[in-house]
Write a protein that holds these residues in place. Structure first.
Motif, mmCIF file in Angstrom:
data_model
loop_
_atom_site.group_PDB
_atom_site.id
_atom_site.type_symbol
_atom_site.label_atom_id
_atom_site.label_comp_id
_atom_site.label_asym_id
_atom_site.label_seq_id
_atom_site.Cartn_x
_atom_site.Cartn_y
_atom_site.Cartn_z
ATOM 1 N N GLU A 218 -68.618 43.504 5.210
ATOM 2 C CA GLU A 218 -68.618 42.381 3.660
ATOM 3 C C GLU A 218 -66.908 42.395 3.148
ATOM 4 O OE1 GLU A 218 -72.311 44.576 3.689
ATOM 5 O OE2 GLU A 218 -70.353 45.448 3.890
ATOM 6 N N LYS A 219 -66.305 43.109 3.465
ATOM 7 C CA LYS A 219 -64.752 42.802 3.627
ATOM 8 C C LYS A 219 -64.206 41.772 4.725
ATOM 9 C CE LYS A 219 -60.296 45.042 3.264
ATOM 10 N NZ LYS A 219 -59.470 46.535 2.959
ATOM 11 N N CYS A 220 -64.493 42.087 5.827
ATOM 12 C CA CYS A 220 -64.525 41.247 6.851
ATOM 13 C C CYS A 220 -65.324 39.900 6.365
ATOM 14 C CB CYS A 220 -65.125 41.172 7.919
ATOM 15 S SG CYS A 220 -65.422 40.236 9.410
ATOM 16 N N ALA A 221 -66.050 39.584 5.785
ATOM 17 C CA ALA A 221 -67.037 38.471 5.538
ATOM 18 C C ALA A 221 -66.236 37.204 4.741
ATOM 19 C CB ALA A 221 -68.460 38.300 5.256
ATOM 20 N N LYS A 222 -65.587 37.835 3.373
ATOM 21 C CA LYS A 222 -64.575 37.767 2.787
ATOM 22 C C LYS A 222 -63.628 36.908 3.234
ATOM 23 C CE LYS A 222 -66.532 40.709 -1.201
ATOM 24 N NZ LYS A 222 -66.201 41.582 -2.309
ATOM 25 N N ARG A 223 -62.776 37.550 3.626
ATOM 26 C CA ARG A 223 -61.903 36.841 5.066
ATOM 27 C C ARG A 223 -62.125 35.558 5.327
ATOM 28 N NH1 ARG A 223 -57.438 41.538 6.601
ATOM 29 N NH2 ARG A 223 -56.988 43.193 4.539
ATOM 30 N N ILE A 224 -63.066 35.626 6.345
ATOM 31 C CA ILE A 224 -63.793 34.477 6.680
ATOM 32 C C ILE A 224 -64.025 33.403 5.770
ATOM 33 C CG2 ILE A 224 -65.403 33.923 8.364
ATOM 34 C CD1 ILE A 224 -65.326 36.079 9.893
ATOM 35 N N VAL A 225 -64.307 33.487 5.068
ATOM 36 C CA VAL A 225 -64.900 32.815 3.851
ATOM 37 C C VAL A 225 -63.566 31.844 2.959
ATOM 38 C CG1 VAL A 225 -66.147 31.882 2.060
ATOM 39 C CG2 VAL A 225 -67.211 33.617 3.228
ATOM 40 N N ARG A 226 -62.637 32.876 3.368
ATOM 41 C CA ARG A 226 -61.566 32.340 2.498
ATOM 42 C C ARG A 226 -60.672 31.527 3.604
ATOM 43 N NH1 ARG A 226 -59.694 37.225 0.748
ATOM 44 N NH2 ARG A 226 -58.279 38.005 2.222
ATOM 45 N N GLY A 227 -60.303 32.341 4.519
ATOM 46 C CA GLY A 227 -60.609 31.025 5.698
ATOM 47 C C GLY A 227 -60.709 30.426 6.339
ATOM 48 N N ILE A 228 -62.183 29.952 5.875
ATOM 49 C CA ILE A 228 -62.708 28.534 6.021
ATOM 50 C C ILE A 228 -62.468 27.781 5.211
ATOM 51 C CG2 ILE A 228 -64.633 27.384 5.824
ATOM 52 C CD1 ILE A 228 -65.853 30.131 7.180
ATOM 53 N N LYS A 229 -62.157 28.455 3.829
ATOM 54 C CA LYS A 229 -61.545 27.421 2.480
ATOM 55 C C LYS A 229 -60.196 26.609 2.991
ATOM 56 C CE LYS A 229 -64.928 29.162 -1.500
ATOM 57 N NZ LYS A 229 -64.381 29.767 -2.397
ATOM 58 N N LYS A 230 -59.189 27.394 3.832
ATOM 59 C CA LYS A 230 -57.968 27.194 3.664
ATOM 60 C C LYS A 230 -58.612 26.584 5.192
ATOM 61 C CE LYS A 230 -55.469 30.885 1.048
ATOM 62 N NZ LYS A 230 -55.112 32.242 1.321
ATOM 63 N N GLN A 231 -59.085 26.527 5.409
ATOM 64 C CA GLN A 231 -59.055 25.932 7.019
ATOM 65 C C GLN A 231 -58.261 26.454 8.350
ATOM 66 O OE1 GLN A 231 -59.027 21.362 5.586
ATOM 67 N NE2 GLN A 231 -60.934 21.759 5.886
ATOM 68 N N ARG A 232 -57.752 27.395 8.238
ATOM 69 C CA ARG A 232 -57.139 27.952 8.849
ATOM 70 C C ARG A 232 -57.541 28.290 10.932
ATOM 71 N NH1 ARG A 232 -55.155 33.473 6.513
ATOM 72 N NH2 ARG A 232 -54.979 33.917 9.323
ATOM 73 N N LYS A 233 -56.423 27.753 11.294
ATOM 74 C CA LYS A 233 -56.665 27.848 12.834
ATOM 75 C C LYS A 233 -57.065 28.941 13.061
ATOM 76 C CE LYS A 233 -54.348 23.837 13.202
ATOM 77 N NZ LYS A 233 -53.688 23.392 12.062
ATOM 78 N N GLU A 234 -56.276 30.392 12.871
ATOM 79 C CA GLU A 234 -56.859 31.185 13.274
ATOM 80 C C GLU A 234 -56.998 31.817 12.273
ATOM 81 O OE1 GLU A 234 -56.846 33.072 17.083
ATOM 82 O OE2 GLU A 234 -56.312 30.623 18.157
ATOM 83 N N MET A 235 -57.700 33.952 13.064
ATOM 84 C CA MET A 235 -57.487 34.750 12.116
ATOM 85 C C MET A 235 -57.943 36.476 13.315
ATOM 86 S SD MET A 235 -59.938 33.240 8.946
ATOM 87 C CE MET A 235 -59.208 34.748 7.966
ATOM 88 N N LEU A 236 -57.247 36.296 12.307
ATOM 89 C CA LEU A 236 -57.499 38.302 12.652
ATOM 90 C C LEU A 236 -57.499 39.025 11.891
ATOM 91 C CD1 LEU A 236 -53.583 38.872 15.368
ATOM 92 C CD2 LEU A 236 -55.591 38.210 16.351
ATOM 93 N N ILE A 237 -58.511 39.645 11.744
ATOM 94 C CA ILE A 237 -59.501 40.525 11.007
ATOM 95 C C ILE A 237 -59.257 42.044 11.012
ATOM 96 C CG2 ILE A 237 -61.230 40.935 9.364
ATOM 97 C CD1 ILE A 237 -62.013 38.089 9.676
ATOM 98 N N GLY A 238 -59.264 43.222 10.692
ATOM 99 C CA GLY A 238 -59.176 44.260 10.869
ATOM 100 C C GLY A 238 -57.877 45.239 10.356
ATOM 101 N N ASN A 239 -57.808 46.257 10.688
ATOM 102 C CA ASN A 239 -57.323 47.088 10.281
ATOM 103 C C ASN A 239 -56.020 47.904 11.266
ATOM 104 O OD1 ASN A 239 -58.481 47.640 8.001
ATOM 105 N ND2 ASN A 239 -59.961 49.332 9.297
ATOM 106 N N LYS A 240 -55.554 49.066 11.534
ATOM 107 C CA LYS A 240 -54.136 48.853 12.059
ATOM 108 C C LYS A 240 -54.692 48.559 13.501
ATOM 109 C CE LYS A 240 -55.619 54.011 13.126
ATOM 110 N NZ LYS A 240 -55.226 55.443 13.084
ATOM 111 N N GLU A 241 -56.009 48.366 14.495
ATOM 112 C CA GLU A 241 -56.230 48.374 15.740
ATOM 113 C C GLU A 241 -55.381 46.807 16.035
ATOM 114 O OE1 GLU A 241 -59.838 47.105 13.617
ATOM 115 O OE2 GLU A 241 -58.374 48.571 13.655
#
Length: 264
Positions: A218-241
């Motif tokens: 769910e947290k991952c999805a929220k970040r992706i949705v935000r990235g889509i709205k901002k039309q981000r080219k690249e997104m790294l999503i996760g924790n310390k990994e």
């Protein structure tokens, strides 16, 4: 893009994990949804969660390893909706097996779903986006598309291939008003390791320790949705990994020491 309301969005791999969480998050944005995966029963559960928030949520079962089925699905979806504003390529399978023990037909199976299926679906939808003069293609890759990782040779290779294809596609579509976003999640708490295939093609049926302690879908999805709205080219999503991406890039000797200690 301030709002996704009434945007026609097609999500693959929507039956569970990141795909299901994305579907629900986008339904809350009042997007018009098409949900695809192989498991029709699980898709209906996702649909049930989505229709509470959006006026349109269509199920289109899809096996990305079946070329004919991909073409049929695109025809059905475009007949229903006319066009697709956003295509989210999320479906895929993972792997848990040593290269020396894995027959090539397993490697091909992983590449067929993770790479060729995604590419074929994208190429089938792309003409509609070009015709309407706009669109957004999202490719869900992995941080293992940035560096190699034990027990995931074919999986990592498929994600590297996704990175190369969609980076190149983005450059080609610059003047066509079609955006391309590549999402590289790290350890997200989904069933991906349970469903990962082994050397004999059977399911791994074990939850990785890292996966169990990962970010919620769910947290991952929220970040992706935000990235889509901002039309981000690249997104790294996760924790310390996620740090491994930068260690691989800037401290390769340390990366090699760390990656050889990985057990799952």
């Amino acid at each position: 893009m301030k709002t996704l309301k009434n945007k026609k969005i097609w999500i693959t791999g929507a039956s569970s994990g990141i795909g299901k969480a994305l579907a629900v998050a986008l339904a809350r944005e009042e997007a018009l949804l098409v949900l695809s995966a192989r498991n029709s029963h699980a898709l209906k559960q996702t649909q049930k969660a989505c229709v509470k928030h959006t006026s349109f949520c269509m199920i289109q079962p899809l096996n990305l390893s079946d070329s004919a089925q991909i073409q049929q699905a695109v025809q059905k979806v475009t007949e229903e909706l006319g066009n697709i504003d956003i295509l989210i390529n999320n479906a895929g399978i993972s792997q848990r097996s040593l290269a020396r023990e894995t027959p090539v037909d397993i490697d091909r199976r992983i590449m067929e779903v993770n790479f060729f299926g995604m590419v074929q679906l994208t190429k089938a939808v792309l003409p509609f986006m070009l015709s309407q003069g706009s669109g957004h293609i999202v490719a869900v890759s992995s941080i293992t598309g940035k560096f190699g990782f034990p027990l995931r040779t074919a999986y990592s290779a498929s994600k590297h291939a996704i990175q190369g294809f969609f980076e190149s596609l983005r450059a080609e579509l610059t003047d066509d008003n079609i955006k391309v976003t590549i999402v590289s999640p790290g350890r997200i708490k989904t069933n991906i390791s349970l469903n990962a295939i082994t050397a004999d093609g059977s399911a791994h049926k074990k939850m990785d320790n890292g996966q169990a302690g990962g970010m919620s879908p769910e947290k991952c999805a929220k970040r992706i949705v935000r990235g889509i709205k901002k039309q981000r080219k690249e997104m790294l999503i996760g924790n310390k990994e996620i740090l491994m991406v930068y260690i691989h890039r800037w401290l390769p000797a340390l990366y090699h020491r760390l990656v050889t200690k990985v057990k799952n």
